[in-house]
Design a protein around this motif. Structure first.
Motif, PDB file in Angstrom:
ATOM      1  N   PRO A  24       0.111  -2.370  11.502  1.00  0.00           N
ATOM      2  CA  PRO A  24       1.164  -1.513  10.958  1.00  0.00           C
ATOM      3  C   PRO A  24       1.455  -0.349  11.907  1.00  0.00           C
ATOM      4  CG  PRO A  24      -0.556  -1.940   9.328  1.00  0.00           C
ATOM      5  CD  PRO A  24      -1.074  -2.423  10.656  1.00  0.00           C
ATOM      6  N   ARG A  25       2.711   0.037  11.967  1.00  0.00           N
ATOM      7  CA  ARG A  25       3.090   1.159  12.799  1.00  0.00           C
ATOM      8  C   ARG A  25       2.464   2.436  12.259  1.00  0.00           C
ATOM      9  NH1 ARG A  25       9.372   2.534  13.250  1.00  0.00           N
ATOM     10  NH2 ARG A  25       8.974   2.971  11.060  1.00  0.00           N
ATOM     11  N   ARG A  26       2.078   3.344  13.149  1.00  0.00           N
ATOM     12  CA  ARG A  26       1.481   4.601  12.742  1.00  0.00           C
ATOM     13  C   ARG A  26       2.577   5.618  12.421  1.00  0.00           C
ATOM     14  NH1 ARG A  26      -3.137   2.645  11.444  1.00  0.00           N
ATOM     15  NH2 ARG A  26      -3.994   4.743  11.346  1.00  0.00           N
ATOM     16  N   ILE A  51       7.456  20.041   8.567  1.00  0.00           N
ATOM     17  CA  ILE A  51       7.734  19.053   9.596  1.00  0.00           C
ATOM     18  C   ILE A  51       8.293  17.811   8.922  1.00  0.00           C
ATOM     19  CG2 ILE A  51       6.002  19.878  11.237  1.00  0.00           C
ATOM     20  CD1 ILE A  51       4.191  17.565  10.206  1.00  0.00           C
ATOM     21  N   GLU A  52       8.848  16.913   9.732  1.00  0.00           N
ATOM     22  CA  GLU A  52       9.421  15.679   9.212  1.00  0.00           C
ATOM     23  C   GLU A  52       8.511  14.514   9.585  1.00  0.00           C
ATOM     24  OE1 GLU A  52      13.962  14.009   8.678  1.00  0.00           O
ATOM     25  OE2 GLU A  52      13.509  15.555  10.167  1.00  0.00           O
ATOM     26  N   VAL A  53       8.149  13.722   8.577  1.00  0.00           N
ATOM     27  CA  VAL A  53       7.237  12.598   8.760  1.00  0.00           C
ATOM     28  C   VAL A  53       8.033  11.302   8.733  1.00  0.00           C
ATOM     29  CG1 VAL A  53       5.169  11.430   7.903  1.00  0.00           C
ATOM     30  CG2 VAL A  53       5.417  13.906   7.587  1.00  0.00           C
ATOM     31  N   VAL A  67      -4.020  14.924   8.466  1.00  0.00           N
ATOM     32  CA  VAL A  67      -4.584  14.041   7.438  1.00  0.00           C
ATOM     33  C   VAL A  67      -3.760  12.797   7.162  1.00  0.00           C
ATOM     34  CG1 VAL A  67      -5.767  15.962   6.276  1.00  0.00           C
ATOM     35  CG2 VAL A  67      -3.457  15.307   5.540  1.00  0.00           C
ATOM     36  N   GLY A  68      -2.532  12.708   7.680  1.00  0.00           N
ATOM     37  CA  GLY A  68      -1.647  11.601   7.337  1.00  0.00           C
ATOM     38  C   GLY A  68      -2.229  10.232   7.634  1.00  0.00           C
ATOM     39  N   GLU A  69      -2.759  10.057   8.847  1.00  0.00           N
ATOM     40  CA  GLU A  69      -3.342   8.761   9.218  1.00  0.00           C
ATOM     41  C   GLU A  69      -4.604   8.472   8.417  1.00  0.00           C
ATOM     42  OE1 GLU A  69      -1.974   6.672  11.117  1.00  0.00           O
ATOM     43  OE2 GLU A  69      -0.492   7.800  12.267  1.00  0.00           O
ATOM     44  N   ARG A  70      -5.380   9.511   8.163  1.00  0.00           N
ATOM     45  CA  ARG A  70      -6.601   9.318   7.371  1.00  0.00           C
ATOM     46  C   ARG A  70      -6.268   8.848   5.959  1.00  0.00           C
ATOM     47  NH1 ARG A  70     -10.658  13.817   6.749  1.00  0.00           N
ATOM     48  NH2 ARG A  70     -11.723  12.060   5.775  1.00  0.00           N
ATOM     49  N   ILE A  71      -5.187   9.378   5.410  1.00  0.00           N
ATOM     50  CA  ILE A  71      -4.788   8.955   4.069  1.00  0.00           C
ATOM     51  C   ILE A  71      -4.362   7.489   4.076  1.00  0.00           C
ATOM     52  CG2 ILE A  71      -3.015   9.260   2.292  1.00  0.00           C
ATOM     53  CD1 ILE A  71      -3.204  12.286   2.848  1.00  0.00           C
ATOM     54  N   LEU A  72      -3.592   7.077   5.069  1.00  0.00           N
ATOM     55  CA  LEU A  72      -3.193   5.672   5.153  1.00  0.00           C
ATOM     56  C   LEU A  72      -4.412   4.750   5.227  1.00  0.00           C
ATOM     57  CD1 LEU A  72      -0.178   5.608   7.662  1.00  0.00           C
ATOM     58  CD2 LEU A  72      -0.101   5.292   5.187  1.00  0.00           C
ATOM     59  N   VAL A 144      -8.996  15.546   1.749  1.00  0.00           N
ATOM     60  CA  VAL A 144      -9.196  14.111   1.994  1.00  0.00           C
ATOM     61  C   VAL A 144     -10.690  13.803   2.049  1.00  0.00           C
ATOM     62  CG1 VAL A 144      -8.687  12.180   3.533  1.00  0.00           C
ATOM     63  CG2 VAL A 144      -6.993  13.980   3.203  1.00  0.00           C
ATOM     64  N   ASP A 145     -11.473  14.698   2.650  1.00  0.00           N
ATOM     65  CA  ASP A 145     -12.928  14.521   2.644  1.00  0.00           C
ATOM     66  C   ASP A 145     -13.468  14.521   1.220  1.00  0.00           C
ATOM     67  OD1 ASP A 145     -13.112  14.438   5.409  1.00  0.00           O
ATOM     68  OD2 ASP A 145     -13.563  16.580   5.614  1.00  0.00           O
ATOM     69  N   ILE A 146     -12.955  15.430   0.414  1.00  0.00           N
ATOM     70  CA  ILE A 146     -13.418  15.511  -0.972  1.00  0.00           C
ATOM     71  C   ILE A 146     -13.191  14.184  -1.685  1.00  0.00           C
ATOM     72  CG2 ILE A 146     -12.994  16.597  -3.217  1.00  0.00           C
ATOM     73  CD1 ILE A 146     -12.341  19.182  -1.677  1.00  0.00           C
ATOM     74  N   VAL A 147     -11.981  13.637  -1.555  1.00  0.00           N
ATOM     75  CA  VAL A 147     -11.670  12.361  -2.210  1.00  0.00           C
ATOM     76  C   VAL A 147     -12.537  11.241  -1.650  1.00  0.00           C
ATOM     77  CG1 VAL A 147      -9.876  10.596  -2.472  1.00  0.00           C
ATOM     78  CG2 VAL A 147      -9.314  13.005  -2.832  1.00  0.00           C
ATOM     79  N   ASP A 148     -12.663  11.183  -0.332  1.00  0.00           N
ATOM     80  CA  ASP A 148     -13.412  10.109   0.314  1.00  0.00           C
ATOM     81  C   ASP A 148     -14.879  10.096  -0.117  1.00  0.00           C
ATOM     82  OD1 ASP A 148     -13.503   7.886   1.960  1.00  0.00           O
ATOM     83  OD2 ASP A 148     -13.884   9.040   3.778  1.00  0.00           O
ATOM     84  N   ASN A 149     -15.447  11.280  -0.359  1.00  0.00           N
ATOM     85  CA  ASN A 149     -16.883  11.387  -0.641  1.00  0.00           C
ATOM     86  C   ASN A 149     -17.216  11.467  -2.123  1.00  0.00           C
ATOM     87  OD1 ASN A 149     -17.586  11.418   2.129  1.00  0.00           O
ATOM     88  ND2 ASN A 149     -17.076  13.586   2.263  1.00  0.00           N
ATOM     89  N   MET A 150     -16.219  11.421  -2.970  1.00  0.00           N
ATOM     90  CA  MET A 150     -16.482  11.520  -4.411  1.00  0.00           C
ATOM     91  C   MET A 150     -17.200  10.273  -4.923  1.00  0.00           C
ATOM     92  SD  MET A 150     -12.920  13.071  -5.931  1.00  0.00           S
ATOM     93  CE  MET A 150     -13.469  12.954  -7.641  1.00  0.00           C
ATOM     94  N   PRO A 151     -18.126  10.462  -5.861  1.00  0.00           N
ATOM     95  CA  PRO A 151     -18.736   9.281  -6.495  1.00  0.00           C
ATOM     96  C   PRO A 151     -17.736   8.594  -7.415  1.00  0.00           C
ATOM     97  CG  PRO A 151     -19.474  11.289  -7.578  1.00  0.00           C
ATOM     98  CD  PRO A 151     -18.665  11.730  -6.394  1.00  0.00           C
TER      99      PRO A 151
END
Length: 348
Positions: A24-26, A51-53, A67-72, A144-151
């Motif tokens: 997928p394109r970044r 900014i425009e994404v 964080v955009g790429e990390r979220i994807l 994003v870290d918080i979400v990633d590490n949540m139980p």
């Protein structure tokens, strides 16, 4: 425009790299230019406030680049429950209901700040202006870290459109509760939110509305956001709610959400939730009213100042009548009619 003309599959927007069909394109980013740049800098009082994404041409604070790429790439879990909405549609209200249902109505645990137990995925990006980012990260951490590490099970909130959400949403299919609201009331509430959280100047309502109508406010096109989920509302893992239905009959919608989540709930518990989720209760509740966050970042006197609204402001249906001129309301009505024409979506 008919909803079928909008995005029906995330790959329509996240197009493949032409040199590698499996990749997928970044995301790419650029600064806002032209007349919109001048308007936004006047409203937000500092340069490059947004900014425009791409893809999608979504405006968002510049911290999203971090964080955009990390979220994807974020791993989605089968037992996740996501509350998703365009901003200012009742998502904090809905998330509190969802979290309590998923945690056996643990009202004592709900006294902790909602962002810590049911975080807004992109919060770090939203608080990334010059005056807030370090204070937010130091006190609350990277969202994003918080979400990633949540139980598990996780309860997650986001305002991102479908194509900026984790790619695994398409395959893992966690529970998704989407909340929509009449865009006239939503826009009024969004204006006040941007004044509070993004320090936007407080004398620019009509200018903000015109940006919103052109999809040039944070999170981009209201209609693309809504239709991306309206078109998926019959999928078994998605529940589509409307703010107006919750205001009209909260008990009914509490039962609706509980049934979707597979929870059995007594009439007594429905009444307890109805009281806890009442507007007066929510507005005074520091776990959800943003008071601790704003006090930490901007001082104890920031919220509640005479010229500054509360995060949980009025909670009324039809409040747009107190803000919009007849000419502006007519412009909104035509915009709404044009966009829902040929669809079965409607708003009170």
């Amino acid at each position: 425009m008919a909803s079928t003309a909008l995005i029906s599959n995330r790959n329509d927007v996240l197009a493949k790299d032409p040199e590698d069909d499996s990749k997928p394109r970044r995301l790419t980013y650029k600064n806002v230019e032209g007349p919109d740049k001048e308007i936004l800098e006047k409203l937000y009082l500092y340069k490059n406030a947004l900014i425009e994404v791409f893809p999608g041409s979504i405006l968002i604070p510049p911290g999203f680049k971090e964080v955009g790429e990390r979220i994807l790439d974020l791993k989605v879990r089968q037992d996740d429950t996501w509350v998703i909405s365009y901003p200012r549609t009742g998502s904090t209200w809905t998330q509190e209901l969802v979290w309590l249902l998923g945690n056996n109505l643990n009202f004592e645990a709900a006294e902790s700040i909602q962002h810590q137990r049911a975080p807004l995925l992109e919060m770090s990006a939203l608080m990334s202006n010059e005056g807030d980012i370090m204070g937010f990260l130091d006190n609350f951490g990277n969202s994003v870290d918080i979400v990633d590490n949540m139980p598990s099970p996780r309860f997650i909130k986001t305002h991102l459109p479908w194509h900026l959400l984790p790619r695994q949403m398409e395959t893992v299919k966690p529970k998704i509760i989407y909340v929509a609201r009449n865009p006239k009331d939503m826009c009024v509430s969004y204006y006040h939110y941007c004044c509070l959280v993004h320090r936007m100047t407080g004398n620019s309502f009509e200018e903000f509305c015109n940006l919103f109508l052109r999809s040039r406010t944070p999170m981009g096109s209201f209609w693309e956001h809504v239709f991306q989920f309206w078109e998926r509302r019959h999928e078994p893992n998605i529940l589509f709610l409307k703010y107006e239905d919750m205001k009209r009959d909260l008990q009914k919608e509490i039962k609706n959400v509980a049934n979707f989540m597979g929870m059995k709930i007594s009439e007594e518990d429905v009444l307890r939730l109805e009281e806890y989720l009442s507007f007066g209760s929510m507005q005074k509740n520091p776990a959800v009213n943003l008071q601790p966050l704003m006090s930490t970042l901007r001082g104890n006197d920031y919220m509640g100042a005479q010229d500054r609204p509360n995060f949980i402001r009025k909670g009324k249906v039809g409040d747009w009548k107190n803000y919009m001129t007849p000419e502006l309301a007519t412009k909104f009505d035509k915009w709404i009619a044009d966009n829902i024409h040929g669809t079965d979506l409607s708003f009170d």
